[in-house]
Write an enzyme that holds these catalytic residues in place. Structure first.
Site, PDB file in Angstrom:
ATOM      1  N   ASP A 140      55.803  57.024  38.253  1.00 35.26           N
ATOM      2  CA  ASP A 140      54.401  56.916  38.310  1.00 35.26           C
ATOM      3  C   ASP A 140      53.893  58.523  38.252  1.00 35.26           C
ATOM      4  OD1 ASP A 140      51.778  55.567  39.001  1.00 35.26           O
ATOM      5  OD2 ASP A 140      52.779  53.986  39.795  1.00 35.26           O
ATOM      6  N   ASP A 255      48.779  56.749  36.085  1.00 39.07           N
ATOM      7  CA  ASP A 255      47.679  56.303  36.942  1.00 39.07           C
ATOM      8  C   ASP A 255      46.443  56.794  36.587  1.00 39.07           C
ATOM      9  OD1 ASP A 255      47.170  54.753  39.542  1.00 39.07           O
ATOM     10  OD2 ASP A 255      46.259  56.908  40.073  1.00 39.07           O
ATOM     11  N   GLU A 308      47.306  53.479  32.350  1.00 40.71           N
ATOM     12  CA  GLU A 308      46.340  52.496  33.338  1.00 40.71           C
ATOM     13  C   GLU A 308      44.964  53.076  32.896  1.00 40.71           C
ATOM     14  OE1 GLU A 308      45.404  50.853  37.595  1.00 40.71           O
ATOM     15  OE2 GLU A 308      45.606  53.028  37.299  1.00 40.71           O
ATOM     16  N   HIS A 384      50.589  45.865  41.880  1.00 40.57           N
ATOM     17  CA  HIS A 384      50.112  45.885  43.276  1.00 40.57           C
ATOM     18  C   HIS A 384      48.820  46.233  43.896  1.00 40.57           C
ATOM     19  CE1 HIS A 384      49.630  49.804  41.327  1.00 40.57           C
ATOM     20  NE2 HIS A 384      49.239  50.450  42.057  1.00 40.57           N
ATOM     21  N   ASP A 385      47.993  46.091  42.813  1.00 43.09           N
ATOM     22  CA  ASP A 385      46.433  46.198  43.237  1.00 43.09           C
ATOM     23  C   ASP A 385      45.827  44.575  42.956  1.00 43.09           C
ATOM     24  OD1 ASP A 385      46.590  48.925  43.299  1.00 43.09           O
ATOM     25  OD2 ASP A 385      45.917  49.254  41.144  1.00 43.09           O
TER      26      ASP A 385
HETATM   27  O1  TEU Z   1      44.398  52.104  40.669  1.00 43.04           O
HETATM   28  C1  TEU Z   1      43.126  52.019  39.646  1.00 43.04           C
HETATM   29  C2  TEU Z   1      42.029  51.241  39.975  1.00 43.04           C
HETATM   30  O2  TEU Z   1      41.286  51.248  39.218  1.00 43.04           O
HETATM   31  C3  TEU Z   1      42.031  50.505  40.984  1.00 43.04           C
HETATM   32  O3  TEU Z   1      40.997  50.906  41.882  1.00 43.04           O
HETATM   33  C4  TEU Z   1      41.549  49.179  40.818  1.00 43.04           C
HETATM   34  O4  TEU Z   1      40.377  48.857  40.100  1.00 43.04           O
HETATM   35  C5  TEU Z   1      41.383  48.264  41.998  1.00 43.04           C
HETATM   36  O5  TEU Z   1      42.572  48.631  42.896  1.00 43.04           O
HETATM   37  C6  TEU Z   1      41.564  46.789  41.865  1.00 43.04           C
HETATM   38  O6  TEU Z   1      41.034  46.075  42.775  1.00 43.04           O
HETATM   39  C7  TEU Z   1      45.240  53.006  40.497  1.00 43.04           C
HETATM   40  C8  TEU Z   1      46.450  52.598  41.453  1.00 43.04           C
HETATM   41  O7  TEU Z   1      47.024  51.645  40.587  1.00 43.04           O
HETATM   42  C9  TEU Z   1      46.016  52.280  42.681  1.00 43.04           C
HETATM   43  O8  TEU Z   1      46.894  51.556  43.536  1.00 43.04           O
HETATM   44  C10 TEU Z   1      45.334  53.344  43.280  1.00 43.04           C
HETATM   45  O9  TEU Z   1      44.775  53.140  44.495  1.00 43.04           O
HETATM   46  C11 TEU Z   1      44.304  54.064  42.581  1.00 43.04           C
HETATM   47  O10 TEU Z   1      44.658  54.154  40.759  1.00 43.04           O
HETATM   48  C12 TEU Z   1      44.234  55.592  42.940  1.00 43.04           C
HETATM   49  O11 TEU Z   1      45.001  56.324  42.650  1.00 43.04           O
END
Ligand code: TEU
Ligand code: CA
Length: 622
Positions: A140, A255, A308, A384-385
């Site tokens: 990542d 990211d 992403e 994970h999000d």
């Molecule tokens: O996520 C980016 C992101 O846009 C997230 O905020 C997403 O919209 C949200 O979690 C959905 O509910 C990335 C990573 O995958 C995330 O884990 C990080 O918190 C974020 O970037 C900041 O680095």
């Protein structure tokens, strides 16, 4: 057709492609030959198109030292498991040194492994173990922001004249009387530099007492945004990437890479024209320039690079620019868009909206056709999000097995590279969190607390159902290995860092490996099938029955091979006229189906009516 050019030259190549199976992971060959084969439909063969990726969230995967936190030795001991499942690539969420304001997405040192996860020697052992089983490793890259504890930021905040000042966005505030926005944490009469909102709620600016200026953070206040306009910042990021590539990794997941170029002057939102912070910061004016620079200086087409791309709907011209392989394109292998993740969501965490299967099909059809002749799709239903796949898109009750396997079929038979998030191969579900104190995620806790403080909601209970449905913590509870205490994730006497889903006694790896009808075995069969049949990876996608409200059907075609996929995406049995013609002498056979009696399905196909049971999925070779 304007498909990928196989002969582009790049400054760096991590190996050679042998044309059939891709290069071996960690191969030492240094020749720059790029013998890519072109398939009958013009598609260029690449190992990362053929791969199935497995995403590991290390904190929740496997704990070996009894502190309740997953670790790298824990992953090493499960490499055999990954090999048995058949996956080709591991994408590892951040394992770098971090104060963990956002579980590793706030990096304080890009070249050190977080103590809780182990040591660099552990990480090297993991890479060796994966490569010894022909599994590649994608790391990542979190480069839109650092931790506020990163040395770069420490130096930047020291004084207005710091040589690192321009590495971040420092700006003066406004007279609070003169603007329409405010913040609670600065001097009483001062408002932040603009009205942008953080993705985690609240203003995207934090006031710094020492220098009397504000710094920008699109995420948590402990995640200041790097200023990519400063050339030294880009150089530092590229050097970090190079450093990891030299260790032998196979690619990067980048990211929020579509946020790295901010609009000049950092203009406030424009609600009258429907422009919010997200619109302001996604696809900024120099984003493609920066990615092309990265491509030229660091990357090679033999690496898996997945960007992403957060935000609302992405215009397809931008998507094609990001993942096109032509010389004037950005050359990423693929991207994660958020379009299907936005369905059913409003702007706030607890806002939910109605959506239908035709909406979901429309999203996929737009991306399948948008990247049909240029670029490549990443296919995912969770990470994970996001909440768990089966709870969000399937039925995590009566038809959990059927819907989880149907969604698996979809994931592996669309055109693109499938991503499996840990536990998805078991049909793991959302979690019955009982109170706000059971959540760990900054993106859940902060917005809810803020809303309570501001009197927008009375208590957590007022939004509990929506939060339970949407929180990122649904994906972050421990991997369910067995019906032992804490699902076998950790020693029985250590409390895991986040609660275990109480359904682990029923849903776990050990039980599913015993059961040939399990979701796990079905994933394994799909992955094996994908290894055997080029059409599954490279075939053209043609949608059928696009307006049907519960059936999703399409063909995949490569040369003279055509596959027909039909899915009943509902809990009700349904009958549909087969939307395809089968010639007299054809012998359509079922390749895989998620109900056991496959023979029946076989007999009824030619020219006939399809009777589909709840959440039934079938794949035919016509
Ligand atoms: O996520 C980016 C992101 O846009 C997230 O905020 C997403 O919209 C949200 O979690 C959905 O509910 C990335 C990573 O995958 C995330 O884990 C990080 O918190 C974020 O970037 C900041 O680095
Ligand atoms: Ca541990």
């Amino acid at each position: 057709m304007d498909r990928e050019q196989p002969d582009e030259s790049t400054s760096r190549s991590s190996g050679t492609v042998d044309g059939t199976h891709g290069s071996e992971p960690g191969s030492e060959e240094s020749e720059k030959r790029d013998e890519t084969e072109t398939l009958p439909n013009g598609e260029v063969r690449r190992w990362w198109k053929e791969a199935v990726v497995y995403q590991i969230y290390p904190r929740s995967f496997n704990d070996t030292n009894g502190d309740g936190i997953g670790d790298i030795p824990g992953i090493i001991s499960k490499v055999e498991y990954l090999d048995d499942l058949g996956v080709d690539v591991v994408w590892l969420n951040p394992v770098y040194e971090s104060p963990n304001a956002d579980n590793g997405y706030d990096v304080s040192d890009y070249r050190t492994i977080m103590d809780e996860f182990g040591t660099m020697a552990d990480w090297e052992a993991l890479l060796a173990e994966l490569h010894s089983r022909d599994i590649r490793l994608v790391m990542d890259l979190v480069a839109n922001h650092t931790s506020d504890e990163h040395e770069w930021f420490q130096r930047s905040r020291r004084s207005k004249d710091s040589e690192c000042r321009e590495w971040y966005f420092w700006r003066e505030g406004h007279d609070a009387e003169a603007v329409s926005w405010s913040a609670s944490d600065g001097p009483p009469d001062e408002a932040p530099p603009n009205d942008w909102q953080s993705f985690f709620g609240g203003p995207a600016w934090t006031y710094d007492e020492a220098t009397g200026e504000w710094y920008l953070h699109l995420f948590d206040e402990k995640q200041p945004d790097l200023n990519w306009e400063t050339e030294a910042v880009r150089e530092a990021v590229f050097e970090t990437m190079e450093w990891w590539l030299e260790k032998g990794i196979d690619g990067f997941r980048m990211d929020v890479i579509n946020l790295v170029s901010k609009p000049p002057g950092l203009p406030s939102t424009d609600p009258e024209r429907g422009i919010d912070t997200v619109d302001r910061v996604t696809q900024g004016p120099r984003v493609h320039e920066y990615l092309q620079e990265m491509r030229e200086k660091v990357l090679s087409p033999d690496l898996l690079t997945v960007g992403e791309m957060t935000g609302w709907q992405m215009p397809m011209e931008h998507a094609r620019q990001y993942v096109g392989q032509g010389p004037d394109r950005d050359g990423l292998s693929m991207l994660f868009h958020f379009e299907h993740m936005r369905l059913g969501r409003g702007e706030r965490l607890w806002e939910t909206r109605e959506w239908s299967l035709t909406d979901l099909k429309a999203v996929f059809d737009r991306w399948q056709s948008g990247l049909a002749d240029e670029g490549w799709n990443a296919l995912y239903f969770s990470n994970h999000d996001q909440p768990r796949t089966v709870s969000r898109f399937g039925d995590d009750g009566e038809f959990r097995r059927e819907s989880a396997t149907l969604l698996a079929t979809l994931l592996h038979t669309l055109r693109g590279t499938p991503y499996i998030y840990q536990g998805q191969e078991l049909g793991m579900t959302n979690v019955p969190f009982e109170s706000l104190s059971e959540f760990r995620d900054v993106e859940t806790r902060n917005p809810v607390r803020r809303a309570i403080e501001r009197g927008e909601i009375e208590s957590f209970e007022a939004v509990a159902d929506e939060i339970r449905a949407n929180s990122r913590d649904n994906a972050r509870t421990p991997m369910q290995w067995s019906d032992d205490a804490y699902a076998g994730f950790t020693d029985a006497d250590a409390e895991p860092w986040i609660k275990v889903n109480p359904n682990y006694e029923e849903i776990n790896v050990a039980a599913q490996r015993e059961d040939p009808q399990s979701v796990w075995h079905y994933y394994r069969r799909l992955i094996a099938l994908r290894d055997e049949h080029d059409v599954m990876t490279y075939g053209d996608y043609d949608p059928l029955l696009q307006d049907h409200e519960s059936v999703w059907a399409y063909t995949r075609t490569l040369g003279d091979v055509t596959w027909f996929v039909v899915l009943n995406v509902s809990g009700t049995a349904t009958t549909v006229e087969a939307p395809i013609e089968v010639t007299e002498d054809a012998d359509p056979g079922v390749l895989i189906a998620n109900y056991p009696e496959e023979a029946r399905a076989h007999e009824e196909l030619p020219g006939g009516t399809l009777e589909l049971r709840p959440w039934e999925a079938r794949v035919y070779d016509l």
